[in-house]
Scaffold this motif. Structure first.
Motif, mmCIF file in Angstrom:
data_model
loop_
_atom_site.group_PDB
_atom_site.id
_atom_site.type_symbol
_atom_site.label_atom_id
_atom_site.label_comp_id
_atom_site.label_asym_id
_atom_site.label_seq_id
_atom_site.Cartn_x
_atom_site.Cartn_y
_atom_site.Cartn_z
ATOM 1 N N ILE A 142 44.436 69.168 101.467
ATOM 2 C CA ILE A 142 44.362 68.336 100.261
ATOM 3 C C ILE A 142 42.935 67.834 100.044
ATOM 4 O O ILE A 142 42.443 67.780 98.914
ATOM 5 N N CYS A 145 48.178 66.239 90.709
ATOM 6 C CA CYS A 145 49.035 67.028 91.611
ATOM 7 C C CYS A 145 50.360 67.378 90.945
ATOM 8 O O CYS A 145 50.854 68.501 91.049
ATOM 9 N N PHE A 172 50.699 60.765 94.384
ATOM 10 C CA PHE A 172 50.928 62.157 93.977
ATOM 11 C C PHE A 172 51.313 62.227 92.507
ATOM 12 O O PHE A 172 50.817 63.082 91.761
#
Length: 327
Positions: free
Chosen positions: A294, A250, A245
């Protein structure tokens, strides 16, 4: 599991997912419901009276008309009475609407202040505090204490939206460049569904949120949890997901407090694992739903601002595990 058990009494209260102006559970909503009943009853009486007069006229249509001009007087009296009744009815409904609207205004005594920022197509909620360090953000889910006045500050950063929780209050628009104010108050625990009530683009119908009214103790416990930073993941897969992440884009769009992720263009994900839904009410929050979102957000919600991030199957499992752990 702990969160589910905590909210079980709220779920069993019978209000989960309610979105009806007739199921009024807040002071403002009760005023609006009573006004609806008054208007419906008055209009029904008028309709019945008109139908009765029409039926009476149809029964008399074949009778010969007398030539005496004095028969015009009852007709004139009836017309005058009808006009007078119309004036009285319209005046009465106007006065009732006026006093109902006065009762919907902001109240001076508030316990919680929430700033609502509408975006295409999700809701950002900021719980304000006199000390900015204690303020926190969440998305698409509001928690409020039962029996307390909650001031909602409404604003939009793109187009006109409309904030509507029919079981708790009336509609209020969110207009770019202007701040509107609304008061929420729930009289009993429950889940109350809200919706954008102003067409705002392609995914307008998928711009929902939920208001969770809890007793004071549960609300304060939730509030303390939201203010805290999430603990470090314990499972290796979730820990690897955190690394993925932070390494991808992100972290440039989302905030997770206590980490290097400080993006502001997307929802705050600090405690995303504890929320009921994702995608502004699009799907129930689960690891599978998180992974699906996602992997391909544009297929699930075309036109939203989240880009497609290329991930391997392993990276997708790792990030979804990390998101699920943020509670």
């Amino acid at each position: 599991m702990k969160r589910t058990l905590l909210l079980l009494p709220v779920i069993l209260s019978g209000c989960a997912g309610v979105q009806s102006a007739l199921d009024a559970q807040g002071q403002s909503a009760i005023l609006l419901r009573n006004l609806i009943f008054v208007i419906v009853i008055v209009c029904s009486i008028v309709w019945l009276a008109v139908m009765a007069m029409l039926f009476w006229a149809l029964l008399r249509r074949d009778r010969p008309k007398p030539e005496d001009s004095r028969t015009d007087k009852p007709m004139q009296t009836a017309v005058i009475a009808a006009v007078a009744a119309t004036v009285v009815i319209i005046t009465g409904l106007t006065v009732a609407s006026f006093y109902t609207t006065r009762g919907l205004g902001p109240v001076p005594d508030v316990d919680v202040t929430i700033r609502v920022r509408a975006q295409q197509w999700w809701w950002q909620f900021t719980y304000e505090d006199r000390e900015p360090v204690h303020a926190f953000q969440t998305a698409n889910e509001i928690h409020i204490p039962v029996g307390k006045n909650v001031r909602v500050l409404l604003e939009s950063i793109d187009v006109i939206h409309s904030f509507w929780v029919p079981s708790l209050a009336g509609k209020q628009d969110l207009i770019p460049g202007r701040e509107n104010v609304l008061t929420l108050r729930a009289e009993k625990p429950g889940f109350y569904r809200g919706q954008c009530a102003e067409f705002c683009g392609l995914q307008h119908s998928h711009m929902a949120f939920v208001v969770i009214a809890e007793d004071e103790q549960n609300y304060r416990q939730w509030e303390a949890t939201q203010r805290a930073t999430p603990s470090e993941p314990r499972e290796a897969e979730a820990l690897a997901g955190k690394a993925v992440f932070m390494a991808r884009q992100c972290s440039a769009c989302h905030t997770i407090r206590g980490t290097q992720a400080t993006g502001i263009s997307g929802p705050d994900l600090t405690h995303v694992g504890s929320r009921m839904t994702i995608g502004a009410g699009l799907m129930e929050n689960s690891r599978g739903s998180l992974a699906a979102w996602i992997a391909d957000p544009q297929t699930l919600k075309p036109g939203n601002s989240m880009p497609l991030v290329p991930l391997s199957a392993q990276e997708l499992r790792q990030i979804s595990a990390y998101m699920e752990s943020l509670k």
